[in-house]
Design a protein around this motif. Structure first.
Motif, PDB file in Angstrom:
ATOM      1  N   THR A 183       0.841  -1.195   0.000  1.00  0.00           N
ATOM      2  CA  THR A 183       0.000   0.000   0.000  1.00  0.00           C
ATOM      3  C   THR A 183       0.879   1.249   0.000  1.00  0.00           C
ATOM      4  OG1 THR A 183      -0.095   0.190   2.399  1.00  0.00           O
ATOM      5  CG2 THR A 183      -1.756  -1.221   1.333  1.00  0.00           C
ATOM      6  N   LEU A 184       0.322   2.349  -0.486  1.00  0.00           N
ATOM      7  CA  LEU A 184       1.064   3.607  -0.473  1.00  0.00           C
ATOM      8  C   LEU A 184       1.297   4.093   0.954  1.00  0.00           C
ATOM      9  CD1 LEU A 184      -0.528   5.501  -3.496  1.00  0.00           C
ATOM     10  CD2 LEU A 184       1.642   4.254  -3.398  1.00  0.00           C
ATOM     11  N   GLY A 185       0.391   3.734   1.850  1.00  0.00           N
ATOM     12  CA  GLY A 185       0.603   4.063   3.250  1.00  0.00           C
ATOM     13  C   GLY A 185       1.824   3.358   3.809  1.00  0.00           C
ATOM     14  N   HIS A 186       2.054   2.119   3.385  1.00  0.00           N
ATOM     15  CA  HIS A 186       3.223   1.373   3.836  1.00  0.00           C
ATOM     16  C   HIS A 186       4.504   1.975   3.281  1.00  0.00           C
ATOM     17  CE1 HIS A 186       5.767  -2.038   4.890  1.00  0.00           C
ATOM     18  NE2 HIS A 186       6.198  -2.044   3.650  1.00  0.00           N
ATOM     19  N   ILE A 187       4.448   2.452   2.035  1.00  0.00           N
ATOM     20  CA  ILE A 187       5.659   2.973   1.391  1.00  0.00           C
ATOM     21  C   ILE A 187       5.919   4.419   1.784  1.00  0.00           C
ATOM     22  CG2 ILE A 187       6.760   3.484  -0.819  1.00  0.00           C
ATOM     23  CD1 ILE A 187       5.053   1.201  -2.004  1.00  0.00           C
ATOM     24  N   PHE A 188       4.918   5.292   1.590  1.00  0.00           N
ATOM     25  CA  PHE A 188       5.105   6.723   1.806  1.00  0.00           C
ATOM     26  C   PHE A 188       4.516   7.221   3.122  1.00  0.00           C
ATOM     27  CE2 PHE A 188       5.290   6.379  -2.885  1.00  0.00           C
ATOM     28  CZ  PHE A 188       6.543   6.925  -3.076  1.00  0.00           C
ATOM     29  N   GLY A 189       3.598   6.479   3.707  1.00  0.00           N
ATOM     30  CA  GLY A 189       3.063   6.816   5.005  1.00  0.00           C
ATOM     31  C   GLY A 189       2.238   8.082   5.044  1.00  0.00           C
ATOM     32  N   LYS A 190       2.275   8.752   6.193  1.00  0.00           N
ATOM     33  CA  LYS A 190       1.534   9.997   6.387  1.00  0.00           C
ATOM     34  C   LYS A 190       2.210  11.112   5.606  1.00  0.00           C
ATOM     35  CE  LYS A 190       1.056   8.260  11.058  1.00  0.00           C
ATOM     36  NZ  LYS A 190       1.625   8.382  12.414  1.00  0.00           N
ATOM     37  N   ARG A 191       1.398  12.039   5.130  1.00  0.00           N
ATOM     38  CA  ARG A 191       1.934  13.144   4.337  1.00  0.00           C
ATOM     39  C   ARG A 191       1.769  14.468   5.063  1.00  0.00           C
ATOM     40  NH1 ARG A 191      -0.983  12.582  -1.369  1.00  0.00           N
ATOM     41  NH2 ARG A 191       0.509  14.192  -2.005  1.00  0.00           N
ATOM     42  N   ILE A 192       2.784  15.301   4.935  1.00  0.00           N
ATOM     43  CA  ILE A 192       2.724  16.684   5.396  1.00  0.00           C
ATOM     44  C   ILE A 192       2.864  17.565   4.164  1.00  0.00           C
ATOM     45  CG2 ILE A 192       3.930  18.473   6.709  1.00  0.00           C
ATOM     46  CD1 ILE A 192       4.743  16.258   8.666  1.00  0.00           C
ATOM     47  N   VAL A 193       1.975  18.536   4.013  1.00  0.00           N
ATOM     48  CA  VAL A 193       1.996  19.438   2.860  1.00  0.00           C
ATOM     49  C   VAL A 193       2.368  20.837   3.336  1.00  0.00           C
ATOM     50  CG1 VAL A 193       0.653  20.452   0.981  1.00  0.00           C
ATOM     51  CG2 VAL A 193       0.264  18.076   1.641  1.00  0.00           C
ATOM     52  N   ILE A 194       3.331  21.447   2.644  1.00  0.00           N
ATOM     53  CA  ILE A 194       3.794  22.803   2.969  1.00  0.00           C
ATOM     54  C   ILE A 194       3.436  23.712   1.798  1.00  0.00           C
ATOM     55  CG2 ILE A 194       5.753  24.228   3.664  1.00  0.00           C
ATOM     56  CD1 ILE A 194       7.195  21.542   4.346  1.00  0.00           C
ATOM     57  N   ILE A 195       2.677  24.773   2.072  1.00  0.00           N
ATOM     58  CA  ILE A 195       2.183  25.671   1.033  1.00  0.00           C
ATOM     59  C   ILE A 195       2.550  27.105   1.386  1.00  0.00           C
ATOM     60  CG2 ILE A 195       0.109  26.602  -0.097  1.00  0.00           C
ATOM     61  CD1 ILE A 195      -1.261  23.942   0.415  1.00  0.00           C
ATOM     62  N   GLY A 196       3.015  27.866   0.391  1.00  0.00           N
ATOM     63  CA  GLY A 196       3.274  29.283   0.639  1.00  0.00           C
ATOM     64  C   GLY A 196       4.384  29.833  -0.232  1.00  0.00           C
ATOM     65  N   GLY A 197       5.105  30.823   0.293  1.00  0.00           N
ATOM     66  CA  GLY A 197       6.184  31.465  -0.451  1.00  0.00           C
ATOM     67  C   GLY A 197       7.411  30.578  -0.538  1.00  0.00           C
ATOM     68  N   GLY A 198       8.147  30.714  -1.638  1.00  0.00           N
ATOM     69  CA  GLY A 198       9.262  29.813  -1.916  1.00  0.00           C
ATOM     70  C   GLY A 198      10.295  29.720  -0.808  1.00  0.00           C
ATOM     71  N   SER A 199      10.788  30.881  -0.324  1.00  0.00           N
ATOM     72  CA  SER A 199      11.841  30.845   0.692  1.00  0.00           C
ATOM     73  C   SER A 199      11.325  30.263   2.008  1.00  0.00           C
ATOM     74  CB  SER A 199      12.404  32.259   0.908  1.00  0.00           C
ATOM     75  OG  SER A 199      11.373  33.154   1.307  1.00  0.00           O
ATOM     76  N   GLN A 200      10.096  30.645   2.395  1.00  0.00           N
ATOM     77  CA  GLN A 200       9.538  30.107   3.639  1.00  0.00           C
ATOM     78  C   GLN A 200       9.251  28.618   3.521  1.00  0.00           C
ATOM     79  OE1 GLN A 200       8.395  32.903   2.125  1.00  0.00           O
ATOM     80  NE2 GLN A 200       7.886  34.497   3.619  1.00  0.00           N
ATOM     81  N   VAL A 201       8.732  28.204   2.367  1.00  0.00           N
ATOM     82  CA  VAL A 201       8.473  26.777   2.140  1.00  0.00           C
ATOM     83  C   VAL A 201       9.763  25.986   2.270  1.00  0.00           C
ATOM     84  CG1 VAL A 201       7.901  25.090   0.354  1.00  0.00           C
ATOM     85  CG2 VAL A 201       6.384  27.014   0.757  1.00  0.00           C
ATOM     86  N   GLY A 202      10.842  26.512   1.682  1.00  0.00           N
ATOM     87  CA  GLY A 202      12.123  25.815   1.748  1.00  0.00           C
ATOM     88  C   GLY A 202      12.622  25.645   3.172  1.00  0.00           C
ATOM     89  N   GLN A 203      12.476  26.678   3.997  1.00  0.00           N
ATOM     90  CA  GLN A 203      12.937  26.593   5.376  1.00  0.00           C
ATOM     91  C   GLN A 203      12.090  25.624   6.200  1.00  0.00           C
ATOM     92  OE1 GLN A 203      15.798  28.153   6.802  1.00  0.00           O
ATOM     93  NE2 GLN A 203      16.118  28.227   4.591  1.00  0.00           N
TER      94      GLN A 203
END
Length: 223
Positions: free
Chosen positions: A83-103
């Motif tokens: 399952t994708l849950g077994h391989i990749f597990g829980k997901r965290i999504v980061i949305i916003g400005g490029g520099s802040q997203v990178g940090q």
């Protein structure tokens, strides 16, 4: 997998002829055996033969379901997969400005690596975006993505329809962490963190079962 073993989730990669009704046949075969499709992805739909990836629950007999699917005229092959849950597990999504997203990503990826080495599975998705409507659309869309547990808002100013979108996804059970920024969006988040690297770390700790972290004790606070 023994027939007597009831599978919690079974993942199947199905090579299928792209014909009218082929997906209906697959869904019917799953339903006829008392199972339920909980996630589906269709690939190469514009080609004569495509691929369908299914995750199903309630499977009483894996071998019987495989035989039923393989007997369908539209199906070319069926293969069980992790399952994708077994391989990749829980997901965290980061949305916003490029520099802040990178940090934020630096903190999230570093912390996820520490927990994944201990048997956890956490993956990190990022998308730099600008514009109130575009950001609000992305926030709402996270609630439609599979396995997403937390959203991090990484920007210098967010409010208006973004705040509304944040409240909507939180009502659906999604954890939202916001950087300490201008605008009303931080007021709608579960947690506000000033340092972007720390925000990424705390997002991972909040969803990892290998972390001693209780978001309920911190909800509504600013750091």
């Amino acid at each position: 997998m023994a027939d007597s073993e009831r599978q919690s989730t079974l993942a199947l990669a199905i090579e299928v002829r792209n014909e009218n009704g082929s997906l209906r046949e697959i869904a019917g075969a799953v339903a006829d055996r008392g199972a339920q499709i909980v996630w589906i992805s269709i690939l190469d739909a514009d080609k004569p033969a495509g691929a369908v990836f299914l995750e199903v629950t309630g499977v009483r007999s894996a071998s019987a379901l495989l035989d039923a699917l393989r007997s369908l005229a539209a199906v070319i092959s069926v293969s069980p997969k992790p399952t994708l849950g077994h391989i990749f597990g829980k997901r965290i999504v980061i949305i916003g400005g490029g520099s802040q997203v990178g940090q934020v990503a630096i903190g999230a990826i570093s912390e996820a690596d520490r927990h994944n080495l201990r048997g956890e599975r956490i993956s990190v998705d990022t998308i730099p975006l600008v514009g109130e409507e575009q950001l609000a659309e992305a926030v709402r869309a996270t609630a439609r993505l599979p396995r997403v547990r937390a959203l991090v808002l990484a920007g210098a100013m967010m409010g208006g329809v973004i705040e509304t979108a944040v409240r909507e996804v939180r009502a659906k059970g999604l954890l939202v962490i916001s950087l300490n920024m201008a605008g009303s969006a931080p007021d709608a988040a579960d947690l506000v963190v000033t340092d972007p690297v720390q925000a990424g770390v705390m997002a991972v700790m909040a969803v990892a079962h290998t972390a001693a972290f209780d978001i309920e004790r911190l909800r509504g606070k600013r750091f």
